[in-house]
Design an enzyme around this catalytic site. Structure first.
Site, PDB file in Angstrom:
ATOM      1  N   ASP A  19      60.177  52.147  94.067  1.00 53.41           N
ATOM      2  CA  ASP A  19      58.952  51.944  93.295  1.00 53.41           C
ATOM      3  C   ASP A  19      59.003  50.626  92.526  1.00 53.41           C
ATOM      4  O   ASP A  19      57.987  50.166  91.999  1.00 53.41           O
ATOM      5  CB  ASP A  19      58.774  53.083  92.280  1.00 53.41           C
ATOM      6  CG  ASP A  19      57.760  54.127  92.751  1.00 53.41           C
ATOM      7  OD1 ASP A  19      56.796  53.738  93.436  1.00 53.41           O
ATOM      8  OD2 ASP A  19      57.948  55.313  92.427  1.00 53.41           O
TER       9      ASP A  19
ATOM     10  N   GLN B 213      57.614  60.948  91.755  1.00 53.53           N
ATOM     11  CA  GLN B 213      56.166  60.834  91.603  1.00 53.53           C
ATOM     12  C   GLN B 213      55.764  61.068  90.149  1.00 53.53           C
ATOM     13  O   GLN B 213      56.205  62.024  89.508  1.00 53.53           O
ATOM     14  CB  GLN B 213      55.464  61.847  92.533  1.00 53.53           C
ATOM     15  CG  GLN B 213      53.956  61.703  92.591  1.00 53.53           C
ATOM     16  CD  GLN B 213      53.481  60.413  93.266  1.00 53.53           C
ATOM     17  OE1 GLN B 213      54.212  59.796  94.029  1.00 53.53           O
ATOM     18  NE2 GLN B 213      52.275  59.998  92.982  1.00 53.53           N
TER      19      GLN B 213
ATOM     20  N   LYS C  55      53.001  60.289 101.703  1.00 50.81           N
ATOM     21  CA  LYS C  55      54.205  59.444 101.764  1.00 50.81           C
ATOM     22  C   LYS C  55      55.209  60.028 102.757  1.00 50.81           C
ATOM     23  O   LYS C  55      55.776  59.306 103.590  1.00 50.81           O
ATOM     24  CB  LYS C  55      54.823  59.303 100.366  1.00 50.81           C
ATOM     25  CG  LYS C  55      53.972  58.441  99.439  1.00 50.81           C
ATOM     26  CD  LYS C  55      54.411  58.480  97.979  1.00 50.81           C
ATOM     27  CE  LYS C  55      53.445  57.654  97.122  1.00 50.81           C
ATOM     28  NZ  LYS C  55      53.752  57.664  95.690  1.00 50.81           N
TER      29      LYS C  55
HETATM   30  N1  GUN Z   1      51.799  58.036  90.647  1.00 57.55           N
HETATM   31  C1  GUN Z   1      50.694  57.319  90.986  1.00 57.55           C
HETATM   32  N2  GUN Z   1      51.041  56.219  91.672  1.00 57.55           N
HETATM   33  C2  GUN Z   1      52.393  56.221  91.771  1.00 57.55           C
HETATM   34  C3  GUN Z   1      53.331  55.335  92.379  1.00 57.55           C
HETATM   35  O1  GUN Z   1      53.011  54.296  92.964  1.00 57.55           O
HETATM   36  N3  GUN Z   1      54.635  55.702  92.278  1.00 57.55           N
HETATM   37  C4  GUN Z   1      55.015  56.819  91.618  1.00 57.55           C
HETATM   38  N4  GUN Z   1      56.308  57.090  91.561  1.00 57.55           N
HETATM   39  N5  GUN Z   1      54.174  57.658  91.049  1.00 57.55           N
HETATM   40  C5  GUN Z   1      52.864  57.348  91.128  1.00 57.55           C
END
Ligand code: GUN
Length: 313
Positions: free
Chosen positions: A119, A96, A52
C-alpha cells in the site's frame, strides 16, 4: 471536446503486463503472493478486498485472504502482521482500511515490513519516495502517474497543482509529479485564494474528498484534470447541482437512489483538454497498481530488480 482518459483501458494494459511478469517470474520458481487482511464486515471493504483477491487469481498471483473478527485487538493484529512479515510465500501485506475503533491503525501499519508494504503507507516508504529512492509508492498516486504517462501527457516542466494533502494520495502524488520534473503546488483547506492557484495548473489533481469541489472558474482552459474523488450523492438537490439534464445519470439515480461524483464538478471537465471521469478513471487503477506493487515487492525482496539504482517508478 476534451479527451476522456479511460481508466479501464489503462488498468487492463497494466494488468496484462503484470500477468506477463508473473509468468516470467514463474520460470525462476517465484510466485508473488499477497495477504489481504479484511477485518469485520464493512460492506465497501468486502467488495474492494474481494476484487483484489480475484484480480490476484486472474493475473496468476498467490493470495491469502485473512478475515479477523470485528472484535480483534491491536495485539492480535500485531501477532498476525508479525507472522505475515515472516512468511516467505507472502510478498505483499494489505490491511484494508478502515479498521475497528479499538485497533490502533498507526501502530499496526508501522508494524508491516516496509519490504511488504504494497500500500506504500509505511513511513519508511514515504521517506524513500521523498528521497527519490526505490520504494513502494501508494497505489492511487502511482495510478495518477500511469494515466498521464500512458496517455503521453507531458509532466516535465508543467505546473501541477494537487488539491488535497493526505498521506495516502495528495502528498505522494505531489512527490511523484515532482520526481517527473513538474513544478508542484500542494493546496489544502487552509489555502488562500485557491482558485488563483488551480487556474495556474496545466495538470490539476483533485484529491480533497468533497463532491464537485473544483468548479469551472477554478480550471485553466486546456489543462489536464485528474479526479481522484469518489463521493456518493444521495439527494435530489445534490443530483441537480451536478447532473441536471444528464439523462443517463438521472436514470442511474432513479434506479439506485444514488450516483457517484468526483471532486470535480462535471461542468469543469468541459474546459479541460483531457480528464479522468468518475467513475471509470483513476479508481480503476488502484487495484492494478496494487498488483504491480506486489510483483515489484516480490522482485525487490529477492534482489531481482533489473536496475537497483533506479528512482521511484
Ligand atoms: N481502503 C480504501 N482504500 C484503500 C486502499 O487503497 N488500501 C487500503 N489498505 N485500504 C483502503
Amino acid at each position: 471536446m476534451p479527451r476522456i482518459l479511460d481508466g479501464a483501458a489503462i488498468a487492463a494494459q497494466i494488468k496484462k503486463e503484470v500477468a506477463e511478469e508473473v509468468k516470467h517470474l514463474a520460470q525462476s520458481g517465484v510466485r508473488p503472493g499477497l495477504a489481504a487482511v479484511l477485518v469485520g464486515h464493512v460492506p465497501a471493504s468486502e467488495i474492494y478486498v474481494r476484487s483484489k483477491v480475484q484480480t490476484c487469481a486472474e493475473l496468476g498471483l498467490y493470495s491469502d485472504l485473512i478475515t479477523p473478527p470485528d472484535s480483534v485487538t491491536t495485539e492480535e493484529m500485531l501477532d498476525l502482521v508479525s507472522a505475515l512479515n515472516s512468511r516467505d510465500d507472502i510478498d505483499g501485506i494489505l490491511i484494508q482500511l478502515p479498521l475497528p475503533k479499538q485497533v490502533d491503525a498507526k501502530v499496526l501499519l508501522d508494524a508491516v515490513s516496509p519490504a511488504k508494504d504494497v500500500d506504500g503507507f509505511h513511513p519508511i516508504n514515504a521517506g524513500r519516495l521523498q528521497a527519490g529512492r526505490p520504494a513502494l509508492a501508494p497505489c492511487t498516486p502511482a495510478g495518477v502517474i500511469e494515466v498521464l504517462r500512458r496517455n503521453s501527457i507531458p509532466i516535465s516542466g508543467q505546473n501541477a497543482v494537487v488539491v488535497g494533502r493526505s498521506d495516502i494520495v495528495g502528498k505522494p502524488a505531489a512527490m511523484l509529479l515532482l520526481h517527473q520534473n513538474a513544478t508542484v503546488t500542494i493546496c489544502h483547506s487552509k489555502t488562500r485564494d485557491l482558485g488563483a492557484l488551480t487556474r495556474q495548473a496545466d495538470i490539476l489533481v483533485a484529491a480533497i474528498g468533497r463532491p464537485g469541489f473544483i468548479t469551472p472558474e477554478m480550471v485553466k482552459p486546456g489543462s489536464t484534470i485528474i479526479d481522484v474523488g469518489i463521493n456518493r450523492i444521495e439527494t435530489r438537490e445534490d443530483f441537480d447541482r451536478f447532473f441536471k439534464g444528464n439523462e443517463k445519470r438521472e436514470a442511474a439515480f432513479l434506479k439506485r437512489g444514488s450516483v457517484i461524483v468526483g471532486d470535480v464538478h462535471p461542468a469543469a471537465f468541459e474546459l479541460s483538454s483531457a480528464y479522468t471521469p468518475v467513475p471509470g478513471g483513476v479508481g480503476l487503477l488502484t487495484i492494478a497498481m496494487l498488483m504491480s506493487n506486489t510483483v515489484r515487492a516480490a522482485r525487490m525482496r529477492r534482489g531481482l530488480l533489473e536496475n537497483s539504482g533506479e528512482t521511484v517508478s
